[in-house]
Motif scaffolding. Structure first.
Motif, PDB file in Angstrom:
ATOM      1  N   GLU A   1       0.847  -1.188   0.000  1.00  0.00           N
ATOM      2  CA  GLU A   1       0.000   0.000   0.000  1.00  0.00           C
ATOM      3  C   GLU A   1       0.881   1.235   0.000  1.00  0.00           C
ATOM      4  OE1 GLU A   1      -3.517   2.198   2.572  1.00  0.00           O
ATOM      5  OE2 GLU A   1      -2.205   0.750   3.563  1.00  0.00           O
ATOM      6  N   GLN A   2       0.511   2.192  -0.840  1.00  0.00           N
ATOM      7  CA  GLN A   2       1.180   3.491  -0.844  1.00  0.00           C
ATOM      8  C   GLN A   2       0.170   4.529  -1.327  1.00  0.00           C
ATOM      9  OE1 GLN A   2       4.822   3.774  -3.052  1.00  0.00           O
ATOM     10  NE2 GLN A   2       4.955   5.957  -2.759  1.00  0.00           N
ATOM     11  N   ASN A   3       0.004   5.584  -0.546  1.00  0.00           N
ATOM     12  CA  ASN A   3      -0.928   6.668  -0.879  1.00  0.00           C
ATOM     13  C   ASN A   3      -2.341   6.147  -1.140  1.00  0.00           C
ATOM     14  OD1 ASN A   3       1.248   8.483  -0.735  1.00  0.00           O
ATOM     15  ND2 ASN A   3       1.733   8.135  -2.888  1.00  0.00           N
ATOM     16  N   ASN A   4      -2.794   5.235  -0.299  1.00  0.00           N
ATOM     17  CA  ASN A   4      -4.136   4.640  -0.385  1.00  0.00           C
ATOM     18  C   ASN A   4      -4.385   3.876  -1.670  1.00  0.00           C
ATOM     19  OD1 ASN A   4      -4.972   5.551   2.181  1.00  0.00           O
ATOM     20  ND2 ASN A   4      -5.390   7.574   1.315  1.00  0.00           N
ATOM     21  N   THR A   5      -3.338   3.432  -2.349  1.00  0.00           N
ATOM     22  CA  THR A   5      -3.485   2.554  -3.499  1.00  0.00           C
ATOM     23  C   THR A   5      -2.694   1.279  -3.223  1.00  0.00           C
ATOM     24  OG1 THR A   5      -1.597   3.507  -4.662  1.00  0.00           O
ATOM     25  CG2 THR A   5      -3.751   4.480  -5.129  1.00  0.00           C
ATOM     26  N   TYR A   6      -3.166   0.188  -3.827  1.00  0.00           N
ATOM     27  CA  TYR A   6      -2.549  -1.108  -3.604  1.00  0.00           C
ATOM     28  C   TYR A   6      -1.929  -1.624  -4.898  1.00  0.00           C
ATOM     29  CZ  TYR A   6      -4.892  -1.262   0.890  1.00  0.00           C
ATOM     30  OH  TYR A   6      -5.300  -0.978   2.160  1.00  0.00           O
ATOM     31  N   SER A   7      -0.782  -2.297  -4.758  1.00  0.00           N
ATOM     32  CA  SER A   7      -0.083  -2.898  -5.889  1.00  0.00           C
ATOM     33  C   SER A   7       0.302  -4.317  -5.521  1.00  0.00           C
ATOM     34  CB  SER A   7       1.177  -2.114  -6.233  1.00  0.00           C
ATOM     35  OG  SER A   7       0.854  -0.803  -6.594  1.00  0.00           O
ATOM     36  N   LEU A   8       0.232  -5.203  -6.504  1.00  0.00           N
ATOM     37  CA  LEU A   8       0.588  -6.607  -6.317  1.00  0.00           C
ATOM     38  C   LEU A   8       1.876  -6.876  -7.072  1.00  0.00           C
ATOM     39  CD1 LEU A   8      -1.719  -9.655  -6.459  1.00  0.00           C
ATOM     40  CD2 LEU A   8       0.318  -9.632  -7.882  1.00  0.00           C
ATOM     41  N   LYS A   9       2.801  -7.563  -6.413  1.00  0.00           N
ATOM     42  CA  LYS A   9       4.096  -7.887  -7.007  1.00  0.00           C
ATOM     43  C   LYS A   9       4.395  -9.361  -6.750  1.00  0.00           C
ATOM     44  CE  LYS A   9       8.111  -6.417  -8.747  1.00  0.00           C
ATOM     45  NZ  LYS A   9       8.208  -6.209 -10.163  1.00  0.00           N
ATOM     46  N   LEU A  10       4.874 -10.073  -7.777  1.00  0.00           N
ATOM     47  CA  LEU A  10       5.314 -11.456  -7.622  1.00  0.00           C
ATOM     48  C   LEU A  10       6.778 -11.425  -7.210  1.00  0.00           C
ATOM     49  CD1 LEU A  10       3.631 -12.931 -10.814  1.00  0.00           C
ATOM     50  CD2 LEU A  10       2.754 -12.906  -8.473  1.00  0.00           C
ATOM     51  N   ASP A  11       7.159 -12.325  -6.297  1.00  0.00           N
ATOM     52  CA  ASP A  11       8.500 -12.309  -5.718  1.00  0.00           C
ATOM     53  C   ASP A  11       9.181 -13.652  -5.959  1.00  0.00           C
ATOM     54  OD1 ASP A  11      10.599 -11.142  -4.168  1.00  0.00           O
ATOM     55  OD2 ASP A  11       9.895 -12.269  -2.416  1.00  0.00           O
ATOM     56  N   ASN A  12      10.364 -13.628  -6.622  1.00  0.00           N
ATOM     57  CA  ASN A  12      11.111 -14.860  -6.933  1.00  0.00           C
ATOM     58  C   ASN A  12      10.194 -15.905  -7.554  1.00  0.00           C
ATOM     59  OD1 ASN A  12      13.646 -13.936  -5.960  1.00  0.00           O
ATOM     60  ND2 ASN A  12      12.897 -14.272  -3.874  1.00  0.00           N
ATOM     61  N   PHE A  13       9.441 -15.489  -8.559  1.00  0.00           N
ATOM     62  CA  PHE A  13       8.362 -16.302  -9.107  1.00  0.00           C
ATOM     63  C   PHE A  13       8.783 -17.014 -10.381  1.00  0.00           C
ATOM     64  CE2 PHE A  13       4.563 -16.878 -11.707  1.00  0.00           C
ATOM     65  CZ  PHE A  13       3.732 -17.526 -10.810  1.00  0.00           C
ATOM     66  N   SER A  14       8.431 -18.293 -10.465  1.00  0.00           N
ATOM     67  CA  SER A  14       8.560 -19.059 -11.707  1.00  0.00           C
ATOM     68  C   SER A  14       7.441 -20.098 -11.728  1.00  0.00           C
ATOM     69  CB  SER A  14       9.933 -19.724 -11.821  1.00  0.00           C
ATOM     70  OG  SER A  14      10.064 -20.727 -10.844  1.00  0.00           O
ATOM     71  N   ILE A  15       7.009 -20.448 -12.949  1.00  0.00           N
ATOM     72  CA  ILE A  15       5.891 -21.380 -13.098  1.00  0.00           C
ATOM     73  C   ILE A  15       6.045 -22.129 -14.413  1.00  0.00           C
ATOM     74  CG2 ILE A  15       4.347 -19.741 -14.249  1.00  0.00           C
ATOM     75  CD1 ILE A  15       2.085 -20.925 -12.397  1.00  0.00           C
ATOM     76  N   SER A  16       5.436 -23.316 -14.486  1.00  0.00           N
ATOM     77  CA  SER A  16       5.394 -24.065 -15.740  1.00  0.00           C
ATOM     78  C   SER A  16       4.768 -23.187 -16.811  1.00  0.00           C
ATOM     79  CB  SER A  16       4.534 -25.332 -15.581  1.00  0.00           C
ATOM     80  OG  SER A  16       5.021 -26.159 -14.569  1.00  0.00           O
ATOM     81  N   SER A  17       5.241 -23.333 -18.030  1.00  0.00           N
ATOM     82  CA  SER A  17       4.679 -22.503 -19.096  1.00  0.00           C
ATOM     83  C   SER A  17       3.270 -22.963 -19.436  1.00  0.00           C
ATOM     84  CB  SER A  17       5.572 -22.534 -20.332  1.00  0.00           C
ATOM     85  OG  SER A  17       5.613 -23.842 -20.856  1.00  0.00           O
ATOM     86  N   GLY A  18       2.493 -22.029 -19.887  1.00  0.00           N
ATOM     87  CA  GLY A  18       1.121 -22.309 -20.288  1.00  0.00           C
ATOM     88  C   GLY A  18       0.578 -21.141 -21.073  1.00  0.00           C
ATOM     89  N   PRO A  19      -0.450 -21.383 -21.879  1.00  0.00           N
ATOM     90  CA  PRO A  19      -1.019 -20.289 -22.667  1.00  0.00           C
ATOM     91  C   PRO A  19      -1.981 -19.447 -21.842  1.00  0.00           C
ATOM     92  CG  PRO A  19      -2.223 -22.304 -23.094  1.00  0.00           C
ATOM     93  CD  PRO A  19      -1.102 -22.655 -22.149  1.00  0.00           C
ATOM     94  N   ASP A  20      -2.076 -18.189 -22.176  1.00  0.00           N
ATOM     95  CA  ASP A  20      -3.125 -17.312 -21.650  1.00  0.00           C
ATOM     96  C   ASP A  20      -3.192 -17.298 -20.120  1.00  0.00           C
ATOM     97  OD1 ASP A  20      -5.135 -15.445 -22.119  1.00  0.00           O
ATOM     98  OD2 ASP A  20      -6.713 -16.956 -22.133  1.00  0.00           O
ATOM     99  N   LEU A  21      -2.035 -17.232 -19.459  1.00  0.00           N
ATOM    100  CA  LEU A  21      -2.010 -17.211 -17.998  1.00  0.00           C
ATOM    101  C   LEU A  21      -2.351 -15.814 -17.495  1.00  0.00           C
ATOM    102  CD1 LEU A  21       1.092 -19.416 -17.139  1.00  0.00           C
ATOM    103  CD2 LEU A  21      -1.320 -20.065 -17.207  1.00  0.00           C
ATOM    104  N   LYS A  22      -3.238 -15.749 -16.505  1.00  0.00           N
ATOM    105  CA  LYS A  22      -3.718 -14.499 -15.920  1.00  0.00           C
ATOM    106  C   LYS A  22      -3.455 -14.504 -14.421  1.00  0.00           C
ATOM    107  CE  LYS A  22      -5.884 -13.453 -19.813  1.00  0.00           C
ATOM    108  NZ  LYS A  22      -5.379 -12.483 -20.736  1.00  0.00           N
ATOM    109  N   VAL A  23      -3.403 -13.318 -13.839  1.00  0.00           N
ATOM    110  CA  VAL A  23      -3.281 -13.142 -12.393  1.00  0.00           C
ATOM    111  C   VAL A  23      -4.641 -12.666 -11.895  1.00  0.00           C
ATOM    112  CG1 VAL A  23      -2.111 -11.908 -10.533  1.00  0.00           C
ATOM    113  CG2 VAL A  23      -0.846 -12.566 -12.595  1.00  0.00           C
ATOM    114  N   TYR A  24      -5.217 -13.425 -10.965  1.00  0.00           N
ATOM    115  CA  TYR A  24      -6.530 -13.102 -10.415  1.00  0.00           C
ATOM    116  C   TYR A  24      -6.426 -12.847  -8.917  1.00  0.00           C
ATOM    117  CZ  TYR A  24      -8.821 -15.461 -14.478  1.00  0.00           C
ATOM    118  OH  TYR A  24      -9.250 -15.849 -15.716  1.00  0.00           O
TER     119      TYR A  24
END
Length: 138
Positions: free
Chosen positions: A60-83
């Motif tokens: 949180e900064q200035n009443n807004t929120y941000s999402l960050k992935l940390d040291n992230f890796s995943i199997s490959s796949g098509p059309d991957l989204k973050v929900y």
């Protein structure tokens, strides 16, 4: 008349497919500033047959929120989204955008994070859940 009705129905069907909602944002590659406060974090757990490593952090900064992935890796796949999701399955969620491990995702102002305790990595094209992270307050 039947032809016009059929064409109109077909037109509606094609124009309504794959339209991303208003809450979906373009992903921005930016750094989290030093003034940002870590509010939530979680570790990703894979679904069967998927390899995943890493964590998710919400700042949180200035009443807004941000999402960050940390040291992230995943199997490959098509059309991957973050929900952001209300459940550990993609039934009630906010689509934050296409998966990019280096990106920072802006969380829309109207999203109450208390209602969304999960972050999911989901293949939208084949409706396959790749990974789940339960968010914990920090």
């Amino acid at each position: 008349m039947k032809t016009i009705l059929s064409l109109f129905t077909l037109f509606l069907l094609f124009t309504s497919c794959e339209v991303e909602g208003e809450l979906t944002r373009d992903v921005v590659e930016e750094e989290i500033s030093n003034e940002a406060v870590l509010k939530y974090s979680g570790i990703f757990i894979p679904t069967s047959g998927i390899n995943v490593q890493g964590a998710v952090k919400i700042y949180e900064q200035n009443n807004t929120y941000s999402l960050k992935l940390d040291n992230f890796s995943i199997s490959s796949g098509p059309d991957l989204k973050v929900y952001l999701s209300k459940e550990d399955s993609p039934s009630e969620f906010v689509n934050l955008g296409n998966l990019n491990p280096n990106a920072t995702y802006s969380i829309p102002e109207q999203v109450n994070l208390a209602d969304y305790p999960y972050v999911l990595i989901h293949c939208q094209q084949y409706n396959h859940l790749f990974a789940i992270a339960a968010l914990q307050p920090n």
